[in-house]
Design a protein around this motif. Structure first.
Motif, PDB file in Angstrom:
ATOM      1  N   SER A 413       0.917  -1.288   0.068  1.00 18.17           N
ATOM      2  CA  SER A 413       0.031  -0.037  -0.022  1.00 18.17           C
ATOM      3  C   SER A 413       0.774   1.148  -0.049  1.00 18.17           C
ATOM      4  O   SER A 413       0.138   2.496   0.033  1.00 18.17           O
ATOM      5  CB  SER A 413      -0.979  -0.024   1.338  1.00 18.17           C
ATOM      6  N   GLU A 414       2.319   1.072  -0.346  1.00 20.11           N
ATOM      7  CA  GLU A 414       2.969   2.235  -0.351  1.00 20.11           C
ATOM      8  C   GLU A 414       2.617   3.300  -1.624  1.00 20.11           C
ATOM      9  O   GLU A 414       2.373   2.767  -2.591  1.00 20.11           O
ATOM     10  CB  GLU A 414       4.475   1.876  -0.775  1.00 20.11           C
ATOM     11  N   ASP A 415       2.674   4.391  -1.420  1.00 18.99           N
ATOM     12  CA  ASP A 415       2.661   5.353  -2.340  1.00 18.99           C
ATOM     13  C   ASP A 415       3.315   5.051  -3.877  1.00 18.99           C
ATOM     14  O   ASP A 415       4.512   4.680  -3.747  1.00 18.99           O
ATOM     15  CB  ASP A 415       3.100   6.930  -2.044  1.00 18.99           C
ATOM     16  N   GLY A 416       2.586   4.950  -4.852  1.00 25.67           N
ATOM     17  CA  GLY A 416       3.192   4.679  -6.016  1.00 25.67           C
ATOM     18  C   GLY A 416       3.380   3.180  -6.407  1.00 25.67           C
ATOM     19  O   GLY A 416       3.734   2.869  -7.640  1.00 25.67           O
ATOM     20  N   ALA A 417       3.052   2.207  -5.461  1.00 23.68           N
ATOM     21  CA  ALA A 417       3.235   0.784  -5.814  1.00 23.68           C
ATOM     22  C   ALA A 417       2.128   0.337  -6.567  1.00 23.68           C
ATOM     23  O   ALA A 417       1.243   0.721  -6.705  1.00 23.68           O
ATOM     24  CB  ALA A 417       3.276   0.014  -4.488  1.00 23.68           C
ATOM     25  N   ALA A 418       2.727  -0.623  -7.345  1.00 21.76           N
ATOM     26  CA  ALA A 418       1.745  -1.335  -8.429  1.00 21.76           C
ATOM     27  C   ALA A 418       0.992  -2.379  -7.939  1.00 21.76           C
ATOM     28  O   ALA A 418       1.744  -3.143  -7.107  1.00 21.76           O
ATOM     29  CB  ALA A 418       2.436  -1.733  -9.601  1.00 21.76           C
ATOM     30  N   VAL A 419      -0.246  -2.404  -8.065  1.00 15.69           N
ATOM     31  CA  VAL A 419      -1.224  -3.370  -7.492  1.00 15.69           C
ATOM     32  C   VAL A 419      -2.002  -3.929  -8.655  1.00 15.69           C
ATOM     33  O   VAL A 419      -2.528  -3.261  -9.227  1.00 15.69           O
ATOM     34  CB  VAL A 419      -1.840  -3.013  -6.027  1.00 15.69           C
ATOM     35  N   THR A 420      -1.768  -5.122  -8.627  1.00 16.80           N
ATOM     36  CA  THR A 420      -2.843  -6.050  -9.887  1.00 16.80           C
ATOM     37  C   THR A 420      -3.867  -6.573  -9.067  1.00 16.80           C
ATOM     38  O   THR A 420      -3.869  -7.203  -8.140  1.00 16.80           O
ATOM     39  CB  THR A 420      -1.999  -7.081 -10.689  1.00 16.80           C
ATOM     40  N   VAL A 421      -5.095  -6.112  -9.674  1.00 17.36           N
ATOM     41  CA  VAL A 421      -6.142  -6.944  -9.026  1.00 17.36           C
ATOM     42  C   VAL A 421      -7.309  -7.464  -9.962  1.00 17.36           C
ATOM     43  O   VAL A 421      -6.851  -7.299 -11.373  1.00 17.36           O
ATOM     44  CB  VAL A 421      -7.384  -5.705  -8.594  1.00 17.36           C
ATOM     45  N   ALA A 422      -7.976  -8.633  -9.949  1.00 19.93           N
ATOM     46  CA  ALA A 422      -8.924  -9.151 -10.897  1.00 19.93           C
ATOM     47  C   ALA A 422     -10.284  -9.450 -10.375  1.00 19.93           C
ATOM     48  O   ALA A 422     -10.594  -9.481  -9.353  1.00 19.93           O
ATOM     49  CB  ALA A 422      -8.396 -10.577 -11.081  1.00 19.93           C
ATOM     50  N   ALA A 423     -11.176  -9.204 -11.289  1.00 21.31           N
ATOM     51  CA  ALA A 423     -12.614  -9.419 -11.075  1.00 21.31           C
ATOM     52  C   ALA A 423     -13.142 -10.195 -12.086  1.00 21.31           C
ATOM     53  O   ALA A 423     -12.951 -10.271 -13.232  1.00 21.31           O
ATOM     54  CB  ALA A 423     -13.167  -8.119 -10.955  1.00 21.31           C
ATOM     55  N   ASP A 424     -14.100 -11.243 -11.766  1.00 21.24           N
ATOM     56  CA  ASP A 424     -14.936 -12.153 -12.402  1.00 21.24           C
ATOM     57  C   ASP A 424     -15.947 -11.193 -13.443  1.00 21.24           C
ATOM     58  O   ASP A 424     -16.608 -10.343 -12.540  1.00 21.24           O
ATOM     59  CB  ASP A 424     -15.496 -13.103 -12.094  1.00 21.24           C
ATOM     60  N   VAL A 425     -16.158 -11.218 -14.664  1.00 26.11           N
ATOM     61  CA  VAL A 425     -16.882 -10.425 -15.340  1.00 26.11           C
ATOM     62  C   VAL A 425     -18.605 -11.145 -14.928  1.00 26.11           C
ATOM     63  O   VAL A 425     -18.624 -12.297 -15.298  1.00 26.11           O
ATOM     64  CB  VAL A 425     -16.857 -10.357 -16.922  1.00 26.11           C
ATOM     65  N   PRO A 426     -19.508 -10.346 -14.602  1.00 26.69           N
ATOM     66  CA  PRO A 426     -20.839 -10.838 -14.314  1.00 26.69           C
ATOM     67  C   PRO A 426     -21.493 -11.602 -15.512  1.00 26.69           C
ATOM     68  O   PRO A 426     -21.106 -11.276 -16.456  1.00 26.69           O
ATOM     69  CB  PRO A 426     -21.740  -9.734 -13.866  1.00 26.69           C
ATOM     70  N   ALA A 427     -22.169 -12.684 -15.469  1.00 28.43           N
ATOM     71  CA  ALA A 427     -22.482 -13.693 -16.114  1.00 28.43           C
ATOM     72  C   ALA A 427     -23.561 -13.022 -17.185  1.00 28.43           C
ATOM     73  O   ALA A 427     -23.736 -13.224 -18.314  1.00 28.43           O
ATOM     74  CB  ALA A 427     -23.063 -15.115 -15.617  1.00 28.43           C
ATOM     75  N   LEU A 428     -24.370 -12.048 -16.747  1.00 23.47           N
ATOM     76  CA  LEU A 428     -25.159 -11.338 -17.351  1.00 23.47           C
ATOM     77  C   LEU A 428     -24.752 -10.588 -18.538  1.00 23.47           C
ATOM     78  O   LEU A 428     -25.446 -10.230 -19.342  1.00 23.47           O
ATOM     79  CB  LEU A 428     -26.152 -10.455 -16.607  1.00 23.47           C
ATOM     80  N   PHE A 429     -23.346 -10.250 -18.603  1.00 24.81           N
ATOM     81  CA  PHE A 429     -22.715  -9.593 -19.592  1.00 24.81           C
ATOM     82  C   PHE A 429     -22.156 -10.519 -20.643  1.00 24.81           C
ATOM     83  O   PHE A 429     -21.750  -9.826 -21.972  1.00 24.81           O
ATOM     84  CB  PHE A 429     -21.765  -8.507 -19.036  1.00 24.81           C
ATOM     85  N   LEU A 430     -22.346 -11.815 -20.496  1.00 23.34           N
ATOM     86  CA  LEU A 430     -21.701 -12.714 -21.494  1.00 23.34           C
ATOM     87  C   LEU A 430     -23.101 -13.127 -22.491  1.00 23.34           C
ATOM     88  O   LEU A 430     -24.397 -13.031 -22.080  1.00 23.34           O
ATOM     89  CB  LEU A 430     -21.235 -13.801 -20.832  1.00 23.34           C
ATOM     90  N   GLY A 431     -22.696 -13.490 -23.537  1.00 23.00           N
ATOM     91  CA  GLY A 431     -23.581 -13.795 -24.588  1.00 23.00           C
ATOM     92  C   GLY A 431     -24.115 -12.898 -25.725  1.00 23.00           C
ATOM     93  O   GLY A 431     -23.709 -11.752 -25.488  1.00 23.00           O
ATOM     94  N   VAL A 432     -25.001 -13.385 -26.414  1.00 18.02           N
ATOM     95  CA  VAL A 432     -25.267 -12.623 -27.805  1.00 18.02           C
ATOM     96  C   VAL A 432     -26.291 -11.552 -27.056  1.00 18.02           C
ATOM     97  O   VAL A 432     -26.352 -10.409 -27.900  1.00 18.02           O
ATOM     98  CB  VAL A 432     -25.765 -13.253 -28.534  1.00 18.02           C
ATOM     99  N   SER A 433     -26.998 -11.807 -26.200  1.00 15.93           N
ATOM    100  CA  SER A 433     -28.263 -10.727 -25.700  1.00 15.93           C
ATOM    101  C   SER A 433     -27.688  -9.862 -24.882  1.00 15.93           C
ATOM    102  O   SER A 433     -26.772 -10.230 -24.237  1.00 15.93           O
ATOM    103  CB  SER A 433     -29.457 -11.692 -25.142  1.00 15.93           C
ATOM    104  N   GLY A 434     -28.413  -8.481 -25.054  1.00 20.28           N
ATOM    105  CA  GLY A 434     -27.799  -7.659 -24.115  1.00 20.28           C
ATOM    106  C   GLY A 434     -27.697  -6.229 -25.039  1.00 20.28           C
ATOM    107  O   GLY A 434     -27.225  -6.298 -26.110  1.00 20.28           O
ATOM    108  N   ALA A 435     -27.104  -5.309 -24.282  1.00 18.05           N
ATOM    109  CA  ALA A 435     -26.647  -3.878 -24.877  1.00 18.05           C
ATOM    110  C   ALA A 435     -25.353  -4.066 -25.557  1.00 18.05           C
ATOM    111  O   ALA A 435     -24.610  -5.125 -25.298  1.00 18.05           O
ATOM    112  CB  ALA A 435     -26.619  -2.983 -23.695  1.00 18.05           C
ATOM    113  N   ASP A 436     -25.118  -3.108 -26.511  1.00 18.87           N
ATOM    114  CA  ASP A 436     -23.829  -3.139 -27.117  1.00 18.87           C
ATOM    115  C   ASP A 436     -22.574  -2.744 -26.349  1.00 18.87           C
ATOM    116  O   ASP A 436     -21.569  -3.003 -26.748  1.00 18.87           O
ATOM    117  CB  ASP A 436     -24.013  -2.036 -28.429  1.00 18.87           C
ATOM    118  N   SER A 437     -22.908  -2.076 -25.236  1.00 17.48           N
ATOM    119  CA  SER A 437     -21.749  -1.443 -24.408  1.00 17.48           C
ATOM    120  C   SER A 437     -22.105  -1.707 -22.897  1.00 17.48           C
ATOM    121  O   SER A 437     -23.326  -1.771 -22.537  1.00 17.48           O
ATOM    122  CB  SER A 437     -21.363   0.072 -24.620  1.00 17.48           C
TER     123      SER A 437
END
Length: 599
Positions: A413-437
């Motif tokens: 948590s030091e100033d300027g330190a690089a931190v890599t994070v990851a998050a699963d994309v919610p399933a409702l945004f996967l697949g052909v149906s849904g908004a373009d963005s």
């Protein structure tokens, strides 16, 4: 053509005895049709010959002959005909352009193709064949528009560093796993063959207990950081290699089996655009670093983990565009199969990381890459500041907020330190149906201030049906310019040779003008140096000194001292310009300007 001249109150430098030839010349094959030729202090235990400011290398194969001027005691000859004898002559060049007698090497280049860097790389090995499929084995992290993989046939993985202060980081997608110690105590090793550790460049080999894309403060080089670096994630060990030597930085919690500082051993000198093999070997007694099989550093730090991510960092000289080449890389241990993913770079609505309550801009990302995905994960790297909690980051996808957790257990948590994070994309945004963005799309964190920034963000998309990731999108290589002249630096000193601390000079006395023509970093563009015919000193637009440096052929720079009696300079304000000229004289000179006053 520059001729020797000095005003009546100027004393010009005079040449000493002629330069000595290198003691030995050795050729080492570097894959098919390439030879690395080394001499003098470019060999283990070697020393620079007397008077050397650089070298002239001539080689002939068949009816073709070539000449190259270099500052460092090694050079890469490529391409060569592997079936024909090559004759190489190396001459020392001094500050006045005088040549030594040649040292000659005459041999048939060994026929060698695609060899592994070392036989122990059982966990993963990549020789970056053509076309390179970078995303299959690696993630490349670098500022967009500044770091690109380019097309350059026969040179492994060429990485263009186009903005002059860039760091490119390759992270192996599959982890490295330590093995039970061998009889010699070895637990594992990482190897990389690259030209990035030449003068002005830097190679870093980082071992971190999690799939981080960057660590520490990437604007700073390893030799600028403490041995115990609090900006590194817990458990991380980083080895930095540049022309000043080897540096080992470790997170504060990394154990050490032996006390005391890092032991740095003599290493042969390296030049730009010349590849060398570097290895980091982990043992029960500490860490060892090797260059071309020669031990160059030892440290008592030992890993506290059994599995690690391998990060390879590449940097060129500051304030100049450059290109580095990675010819091979890999590590030991058991091979681990990693599911294939496609990478898709994404732009958040803002490059800031917002706090939890700030209003977000109504900007989003296209959903098209997710329409054929079975799953997807957002990976982002953040530069922390001001007490931000790295364990509280969330990714906002439209109206949904999803935890974006650090990929290591103990992020800094030091100033300027690089931190890599990851998050699963919610399933409702996967697949052909849904908004373009997906709008808005931002990252948030508790305590985030204006200084917390998003360094990089991308999606790891698992496509329906799987399959290999597509070949790397290669950018066109930037055309290589002509050979460059050495950089020029001029300093006014007192009669003892100490730089003046004031711009006011007494009317009666003496000053020394130290002129340094340094070619050590100017080889990055072409692997060779533009020859110097000499330099001139102009005072208020009037020539007062001219020093030729082309006695036996083009000069390579060097250090010169011009003595000036200040009684010959009128009282008042003055401008002094030192101009360095190329051999053909058609190019504008490279110059350094000094302002001073005589009282």
């Amino acid at each position: 053509m520059i001729d020797r001249y000095g005003a009546d109150y100027v004393v010009l430098p005079n040449p000493d005895q002629r330069p000595a030839p290198p003691a030995n010349v050795v050729a080492t094959p570097v894959g098919w049709s390439r030879l690395r030729v080394s001499w003098a202090d470019g060999l283990p235990g070697g020393q620079a010959p007397f008077g050397a400011t650089g070298y002239e290398v001539r080689w002939r194969q068949g009816g073709e002959s070539h000449t190259r001027l270099v500052a460092s005691p090694d050079v890469l000859l490529s391409p060569l005909d592997a079936a024909r004898r090559v004759r190489v002559e190396v001459r020392t060049v001094d500050a006045f352009g005088r040549r030594s007698t040649p040292v000659v090497l005459d041999q048939v280049p060994p026929q060698q193709t695609g060899e592994r860097a070392t036989p122990e790389l059982s966990g993963m090995y990549d020789d970056f064949g053509e076309p390179p499929r970078l995303n299959e084995h690696w993630h490349l992290s670098g500022y967009r528009g500044c770091v690109d993989v380019v097309s350059e046939h026969g040179h492994g993985l060429p990485i263009e560093l186009g903005c002059g202060a860039d760091l490119a980081v390759l992270r192996a997608r599959q982890p490295m796993t330590l093995t039970p110690p061998t009889p010699a105590g070895e637990l594992g090793r990482v190897a990389v063959r690259t030209d990035s550790a030449g003068v002005g460049g830097e190679l870093t080999i980082t071992l971190a207990p999690g799939p981080v894309d960057r660590v520490g403060v990437d604007a700073r080089r390893a030799n600028e950081l403490p041995a115990r670096d609090p900006t590194l994630p817990g458990g991380t060990i980083r080895v930095g290699i540049d022309s000043s030597g080897v540096r080992v930085n470790a997170a504060p919690d990394v154990p050490a089996v032996t006390p005391g500082p890092l032991e740095v051993l003599p290493a042969p000198a390296r030049g730009p655009r010349v590849p060398h093999l570097f290895e980091v070997v982990l043992t029960t007694a500490g860490l060892q670093v090797y260059q071309d099989g020669l031990a160059v550093a030892r440290s008592g730090v030992v890993p506290s983990w059994t599995s690690t991510s391998v990060l390879l960092g590449f940097r060129g000289p500051d304030r100049r565009r450059s290109r580095v080449h990675v010819l091979a890389a890999g590590f030991s241990g058991p091979a681990t199969k990693v599911p294939p993913v496609n990478e898709v770079l994404v732009n958040a609505g803002t490059q800031r990381v917002l706090n939890l309550t700030e209003q977000s801009p109504q900007l989003g990302i296209a959903r098209k890459p997710l329409t054929t995905a079975t799953s997807a994960r957002l990976v982002a790297t953040i530069a922390t500041a001001g007490g931000m909690d790295p364990k509280g980051v969330v990714a906002q996808f439209g109206d949904l907020r999803v935890p974006a957790k650090p990929v290591v257990a103990a992020p800094s948590s030091e100033d300027g330190a690089a931190v890599t994070v990851a998050a699963d994309v919610p399933a409702l945004f996967l697949g052909v149906s849904g908004a373009d963005s997906i709008t808005p799309f931002v990252l948030r964190a508790p305590g985030a201030s204006q200084q917390v920034r998003l360094v990089e963000a991308y999606l790891e998309v698992t496509p329906i049906g799987g399959g290999r990731p597509p070949p790397t999108d290669l950018k066109p290589a930037r055309p290589v310019g002509p050979d460059e002249l050495p950089s020029i630096d001029a300093v006014l000193c007192n009669s003892a040779g100490e730089p003046l601390t004031t711009t006011v000079i007494p009317h009666r006395g003496q000053v020394l003008l130290k002129v340094s023509l340094d070619a050590s970093a100017t080889q990055w563009e072409t692997g060779s140096i533009d020859g110097v015919q000499g330099f001139q000193v102009w005072l208020d637009g009037r020539l007062i000194a001219s020093v030729p440096t082309h006695t036996d052929g083009p000069g390579l720079g060097g250090d010169h001292v011009v003595s000036i009696a200040t009684g010959g300079i009128p009282k008042g304000e003055h401008i002094m310009e030192v101009r360095e000229y190329a051999m053909d004289g058609s190019e504008r000179p490279v110059s350094a300007v000094l302002n001073f006053a005589v009282r």
